[in-house]
Each structure stands twice: as structure tokens, then as C-alpha cells.
Design a protein around this motif. Structure first.
Motif, short mmCIF file in Angstrom:
data_model
loop_
_atom_site.label_atom_id
_atom_site.label_comp_id
_atom_site.label_asym_id
_atom_site.label_seq_id
_atom_site.Cartn_x
_atom_site.Cartn_y
_atom_site.Cartn_z
N CYS A 100 0.85 -1.19 0.00
CA CYS A 100 0.00 0.00 0.00
C CYS A 100 0.89 1.24 0.00
N PRO A 101 0.72 2.16 -0.96
CA PRO A 101 1.57 3.35 -0.99
C PRO A 101 1.25 4.35 0.11
N LEU A 102 0.12 4.20 0.78
CA LEU A 102 -0.25 5.14 1.84
C LEU A 102 0.36 4.76 3.19
N CYS A 103 0.51 3.45 3.45
CA CYS A 103 1.02 3.04 4.76
C CYS A 103 2.19 2.07 4.69
N ASP A 104 2.42 1.42 3.59
CA ASP A 104 3.47 0.40 3.41
C ASP A 104 3.38 -0.72 4.45
N THR A 109 -5.21 -3.54 -1.54
CA THR A 109 -6.46 -4.08 -2.08
C THR A 109 -7.51 -2.99 -1.89
N ILE A 110 -8.62 -3.15 -2.56
CA ILE A 110 -9.71 -2.18 -2.38
C ILE A 110 -10.16 -2.19 -0.93
N GLU A 111 -10.27 -3.37 -0.36
CA GLU A 111 -10.70 -3.50 1.03
C GLU A 111 -9.75 -2.77 1.97
N HIS A 112 -8.45 -2.92 1.75
CA HIS A 112 -7.47 -2.28 2.61
C HIS A 112 -7.37 -0.78 2.35
N LEU A 113 -7.28 -0.42 1.09
CA LEU A 113 -6.95 0.95 0.70
C LEU A 113 -7.91 1.99 1.24
N PHE A 114 -9.20 1.72 1.23
CA PHE A 114 -10.15 2.78 1.53
C PHE A 114 -10.52 2.92 3.00
N GLN A 166 -10.96 10.96 -2.53
CA GLN A 166 -9.74 11.64 -2.07
C GLN A 166 -8.65 10.64 -1.69
N ASP A 167 -9.04 9.51 -1.10
CA ASP A 167 -8.06 8.46 -0.80
C ASP A 167 -7.38 7.98 -2.08
N TRP A 168 -8.16 7.80 -3.12
CA TRP A 168 -7.61 7.33 -4.40
C TRP A 168 -6.68 8.39 -4.99
N GLN A 169 -7.05 9.67 -4.87
CA GLN A 169 -6.20 10.74 -5.37
C GLN A 169 -4.88 10.80 -4.60
N ASP A 170 -4.94 10.67 -3.27
CA ASP A 170 -3.72 10.67 -2.46
C ASP A 170 -2.83 9.48 -2.83
N ARG A 171 -3.45 8.36 -3.05
CA ARG A 171 -2.71 7.15 -3.45
C ARG A 171 -2.01 7.40 -4.76
N ASN A 172 -2.71 7.98 -5.74
CA ASN A 172 -2.12 8.23 -7.05
C ASN A 172 -0.99 9.26 -6.96
N LEU A 173 -1.13 10.25 -6.11
CA LEU A 173 -0.04 11.23 -5.95
C LEU A 173 1.23 10.57 -5.43
N ARG A 174 1.09 9.61 -4.56
CA ARG A 174 2.27 8.92 -4.02
C ARG A 174 2.86 7.92 -5.01
N VAL A 175 2.00 7.30 -5.82
CA VAL A 175 2.48 6.32 -6.79
C VAL A 175 3.14 7.00 -7.97
N PHE A 176 2.52 8.04 -8.47
CA PHE A 176 3.02 8.69 -9.68
C PHE A 176 3.78 9.96 -9.37
#
Length: 176
Positions: A100-104, A109-114, A166-176
Motif C-alpha cells: 500500500c503506498p499510503l502506509c506500506d 487491495t480495495i478492502e485495505h486501501l479505503f 480523495q483516498d484514491w487521489q492521495d494514493r495516485n499522488l504517491r504512486v506517480f
């Protein structure tokens, strides 16, 4: 030379008649039924032609949502489990890193990420408190189910949809 060349308007009308005949047959009517009718109801024809699709439980969160159309589209992808999370990409052989790019701390997964990710669960807990809701943060499936069954206010659903986006946007900012 074809009939369309000689009578272009009549040929188009003939095609429409044959198409209407197929539609009427699909509705369960025969030609004799139509001839013997004294009145015709478009409503009954529509009901006969309409296919009954099962209603999805999360439709209330997507339809008539006060949030941004981007947010509601994103929630539809989440509900269908169609987001390209790292676990899905790994199954297709497109990545080896599933963290997970938010917490490592766990696989993305969708279940974890959100809602289970430490970052997103803290955000969601603050938003729940702002909505005067005192309960523990649950997983994605449970949160969607709770919103479907318990949430009466459109503001809660709008906050949920905005948080997921917003979670998905934060995730994308960290990935890309």
C-alpha cells in the motif's frame, strides 16, 4: 437496381415496419392481437419489452448523490471492484510491488486501501466524528453496507463518496 434506388422513402418505411413487427413480436403480441385491439397502451408495450434487471444495493449512494460526478463514478468503480489496485495489477503480471503506498504496512487491495489502511482509517474516523457518528471504522464492504442500510442523510453519503475519491487521489499522488 434495388428497390431503395427506385423508392428510397418507401424502402425506409418498409424497414421501419419490419423492425416494428420484430419489436411487437418481442413484446409477446401477434398481428391478430394488434388488429383486434380497440385501444393500445404504450405503457403496457414498454412494460412487456422492459427487461427486469436486479437492483444493486449501492444504487442509492450513486443515484441522486450531491457529490461531484467524478466522485460517484469512482464509487461505482469501487463497488464493482474495478479499480486498478496493485493486487489486481500483480495478478496480471504488471507489477511485483503490492504494498500500500499510503502506509506500506499491507498489500494494496480495495478492502485495505479505503478504510483499513492506517492513513485512510484516520481520515475516515475524523469525517465520521464530523458527521456526529461514533463507531469504529470497518472494512470497505462493511462501510458500504452500513451506508446502504443505516445512512439516511445525503450528506453522509456525499462525505463517504468524497473520502473514497480523495483516498484514491492521495494514493495516485504517491504512486506517480
Amino acid at each position: 437496381m434495388s428497390i431503395e434506388d427506385v423508392f428510397p422513402k418507401q424502402a425506409g418505411m418498409t424497414r421501419k415496419i419490419f423492425k416494428a413487427k420484430d419489436t411487437v413480436a418481442a413484446a409477446g403480441y401477434r398481428f391478430d392481437d394488434l388488429v383486434s385491439m380497440t385501444s393500445f397502451s404504450i405503457k403496457k408495450m414498454y412494460a412487456a419489452l422492459r427487461v427486469d434487471f436486479p437492483k444493486v444495493q449501492w444504487r442509492r449512494m450513486v443515484c441522486n448523490n450531491l457529490g461531484s460526478p467524478k466522485w460517484t463514478f469512482h464509487l461505482t468503480l469501487v463497488a464493482h471492484r474495478s479499480l486498478y489496485t496493485r493486487d489486481r495489477l500483480a495478478k496480471w503480471g504488471m507489477t511485483n510491488d503490492t504494498s500500500c503506498p499510503l502506509c506500506d504496512a499491507a498489500d494494496e487491495t480495495i478492502e485495505h486501501l479505503f478504510f483499513l489502511c492506517n492513513f485512510s482509517s484516520q481520515l475516515w474516523k475524523k469525517l465520521l466524528t464530523g458527521q456526529h457518528i461514533q463507531r469504529h471504522v470497518m472494512g470497505c464492504n462493511q462501510e458500504l453496507y452500513w451506508a446502504i442500510r443505516k445512512a439516511k442523510a445525503n450528506t453522509y453519503i456525499m462525505v463517504l463518496v468524497g473520502c473514497v475519491y480523495q483516498d484514491w487521489q492521495d494514493r495516485n499522488l504517491r504512486v506517480f
